[in-house]
Design a protein around this motif. Structure first.
Motif, PDB file in Angstrom:
ATOM      1  N   ILE A 330     -12.638  21.132  11.329  1.00  0.00           N
ATOM      2  CA  ILE A 330     -13.305  22.138  12.165  1.00  0.00           C
ATOM      3  C   ILE A 330     -13.585  23.378  11.320  1.00  0.00           C
ATOM      4  CG2 ILE A 330     -13.224  23.387  14.366  1.00  0.00           C
ATOM      5  CD1 ILE A 330     -10.810  21.691  15.145  1.00  0.00           C
ATOM      6  N   SER A 331     -14.840  23.854  11.353  1.00  0.00           N
ATOM      7  CA  SER A 331     -15.187  25.063  10.599  1.00  0.00           C
ATOM      8  C   SER A 331     -15.619  26.158  11.564  1.00  0.00           C
ATOM      9  CB  SER A 331     -16.340  24.788   9.640  1.00  0.00           C
ATOM     10  OG  SER A 331     -15.960  23.778   8.754  1.00  0.00           O
ATOM     11  N   PHE A 332     -15.171  27.360  11.281  1.00  0.00           N
ATOM     12  CA  PHE A 332     -15.513  28.523  12.103  1.00  0.00           C
ATOM     13  C   PHE A 332     -16.263  29.519  11.227  1.00  0.00           C
ATOM     14  CE2 PHE A 332     -11.410  26.772  13.192  1.00  0.00           C
ATOM     15  CZ  PHE A 332     -11.490  26.569  14.555  1.00  0.00           C
ATOM     16  N   GLY A 389     -18.188  31.145  22.235  1.00  0.00           N
ATOM     17  CA  GLY A 389     -18.906  32.394  22.448  1.00  0.00           C
ATOM     18  C   GLY A 389     -18.828  33.331  21.247  1.00  0.00           C
ATOM     19  N   GLN A 390     -17.726  33.266  20.529  1.00  0.00           N
ATOM     20  CA  GLN A 390     -17.471  34.222  19.455  1.00  0.00           C
ATOM     21  C   GLN A 390     -17.844  33.725  18.064  1.00  0.00           C
ATOM     22  OE1 GLN A 390     -13.474  34.908  21.099  1.00  0.00           O
ATOM     23  NE2 GLN A 390     -13.413  36.600  19.633  1.00  0.00           N
ATOM     24  N   PHE A 391     -17.736  32.395  17.863  1.00  0.00           N
ATOM     25  CA  PHE A 391     -17.935  31.849  16.519  1.00  0.00           C
ATOM     26  C   PHE A 391     -18.934  30.699  16.561  1.00  0.00           C
ATOM     27  CE2 PHE A 391     -13.648  33.541  16.700  1.00  0.00           C
ATOM     28  CZ  PHE A 391     -13.574  34.305  15.542  1.00  0.00           C
ATOM     29  N   ARG A 392     -19.499  30.407  15.387  1.00  0.00           N
ATOM     30  CA  ARG A 392     -20.220  29.147  15.249  1.00  0.00           C
ATOM     31  C   ARG A 392     -19.186  28.105  14.850  1.00  0.00           C
ATOM     32  NH1 ARG A 392     -23.701  28.905  11.016  1.00  0.00           N
ATOM     33  NH2 ARG A 392     -23.025  30.924  10.230  1.00  0.00           N
ATOM     34  N   VAL A 393     -18.954  27.139  15.734  1.00  0.00           N
ATOM     35  CA  VAL A 393     -17.909  26.144  15.475  1.00  0.00           C
ATOM     36  C   VAL A 393     -18.567  24.797  15.212  1.00  0.00           C
ATOM     37  CG1 VAL A 393     -15.808  25.071  16.362  1.00  0.00           C
ATOM     38  CG2 VAL A 393     -16.432  27.375  17.117  1.00  0.00           C
TER      39      VAL A 393
END
Ligand code: ASP
Ligand code: MG
Length: 437
Positions: A330-332, A389-393
């Motif tokens: 998983i990348s944030f 909502g906060q990050f591109r995951v």
């Protein structure tokens, strides 16, 4: 503590060592041989793949679907072994017990009661009630099978739930150590005073203070053996397996796996942490705390010495290869292409912990932060709900994480050749990489 139990050894027999009648007789021979050296507490797992079958049955039953086919197969499997076992026991020794069908029916009855009873409980609690049946059946059959080698008066069966006290964290219960120590010592001392040479109990199972059955987590029988050994200050624990001992790799995947004759507690805990499946990760700590040695031996070759795990120093071991499947990467990244900050990381870690996604590896780059986790779709959904909502995951699934512990150039070269490494990381003692297989 009141009762001392000197010279007692704890043996744990896993599912493969009791998978059919021939395996059960083999266990009885090993126990006979070893019992000449003093009393034994035998901790058993469910037979063969029973726990997997019970999980499927429970799942079906819980959803209100028909589980009869699976359950009938499981009943027949146990009845077949049970009948074969009883046929080998001298009739006179069986007299106190009655026919096998009756004995097993008593345990099987739990199913119907559970799914059709009035008090339907939460999923995880119900899981423990049903999935623990495997160990109960197995312990019963093994207690009877030991009558081929021992008089009835020499064998005592103790229900694990009457000794192993836990909280109600269903499916991964936490041990109440002082109470478990008190109950275990009391029960075992009483059995030995009554002349028992062999005590049989179930692995994997505990009980809450108000009498409900709990389990210690999948593969938890090793842990049960360590808990009892700790409480009894046992002389040693032996885990009987279908491999010769602790190996540098899974011999089914790597034909050149080597046996470690002697390994420290510390090294074993680290291997279990990276995912070596030979011993349940919680097993070592209680043993290390009381300096109780752990042997890993082969039930297929009981004369071989196996591996001794204890408090020792040894030169670096041959490289160990550990493979964890079912991994997710998983990348944030932050939505405005800003650097990942400490504040961001705090939010990400909080969300991972809340979703109970276990991190096996992490890596930071300029604009993103990546973790490798034991992937679970439901948990991933929870994570996305919190963070999308906060990050591109972004994430990938079905990956394998390899760890080479005590690596050298040759082992790295051999394992990575021809593979595309999605991520790699190296410390002084471990080399880890992620691949799609
Ligand atoms: N029977 C349980 C399982 O398969 C516990 C164990 O075998 O250690 O997970
Ligand atoms: Mg098992």
């Amino acid at each position: 503590m009141s009762q001392e139990v000197p010279g007692l050894r704890v043996f744990k027999f896993g599912g493969a060592s009791v998978k059919d009648a021939a395996a059960v007789f083999n266990l009885c021979r090993i126990v006979r041989q070893e019992s000449t050296r003093g009393p034994l507490l035998i901790v058993v797992s469910a037979m063969g793949k029973t726990t997997n079958a019970l999980e499927r049955i429970y799942e079906l039953g819980y959803r209100g679907e028909d589980y009869l086919v699976e359950k009938t197969a499981l009943d027949s499997y146990h009845l077949l072994i049970g009948r074969e076992v009883l046929a080998a026991v001298p009739a006179i020794r069986l007299q106190p017990f009655g026919p096998i069908d009756g004995i097993l029916k008593y345990h099987f009855a739990a199913f119907a009661g559970h799914f059709h009873g009035k008090h339907k409980v939460e999923y995880d609690e119900g899981y423990d009630q049903i999935v623990s049946i495997g160990e109960r059946l197995s312990a019963k059959i093994i207690q009877l099978a030991l009558l081929t080698e021992f008089e009835g008066s020499e064998i005592v069966s103790l229900v694990a739930g009457t000794m192993l006290r836990t909280d109600d964290t269903w499916r991964e219960s936490r041990v109440d150590w002082p109470e478990t120590e008190r109950l275990t010592r009391q029960a075992v001392a009483k059995a030995l005073a009554a002349g028992a040479k062999i005590i049989v109990s179930e692995g994997f199972i505990g009980r809450t203070a108000d009498g409900r059955t709990t389990t210690l987590g999948r593969e938890g029988s090793d842990y049960s053996a360590a808990i009892f050994a700790y409480c009894l200050n046992a002389e040693s624990v032996t885990i009987w397996k279908d491999v010769p001992g602790l190996l540098s790799a899974d011999p089914k995947l790597f034909a050149d796996a080597v046996l470690y004759p002697e390994v420290s507690y510390q090294e074993t805990i680290e291997m279990a942490y990276y995912g070596a499946s030979v011993i349940h990760p919680k097993t070592i700590r209680p043993l290390a705390e009381r300096g109780i040695p752990l042997y890993v031996r082969s039930f297929l070759d009981p004369a071989a010495p196996g591996t001794l795990i204890h408090d020792c120093r040894h030169p670096p071991l041959a490289p160990a290869i550990i493979r964890k499947t079912g991994q997710g990467l998983i990348s944030f990244a932050s939505k405005d292409f800003a650097f990942i900050s400490e504040e961001n990381l705090e939010v990400i870690f909080g969300a991972l912990a809340a979703a109970r996604l276990k991190i096996n590896l992490m890596q930071n780059s300029a604009l993103s932060f990546s973790v490798v986790v034991d992937f679970d779709a439901a948990r991933m959904r929870m994570l996305l709900a919190r963070l999308a909502g906060q990050f591109r995951v972004q994430y990938n699934t079905d990956l394998s994480l390899f760890t080479i512990k005590n690596y050298d150039a040759a082992s790295v070269e051999k394992l990575t050749a021809g593979r595309v490494l999605l991520l790699e990381q190296r410390t002084r003692s471990t080399f880890q990489f992620l691949v799609r297989e």
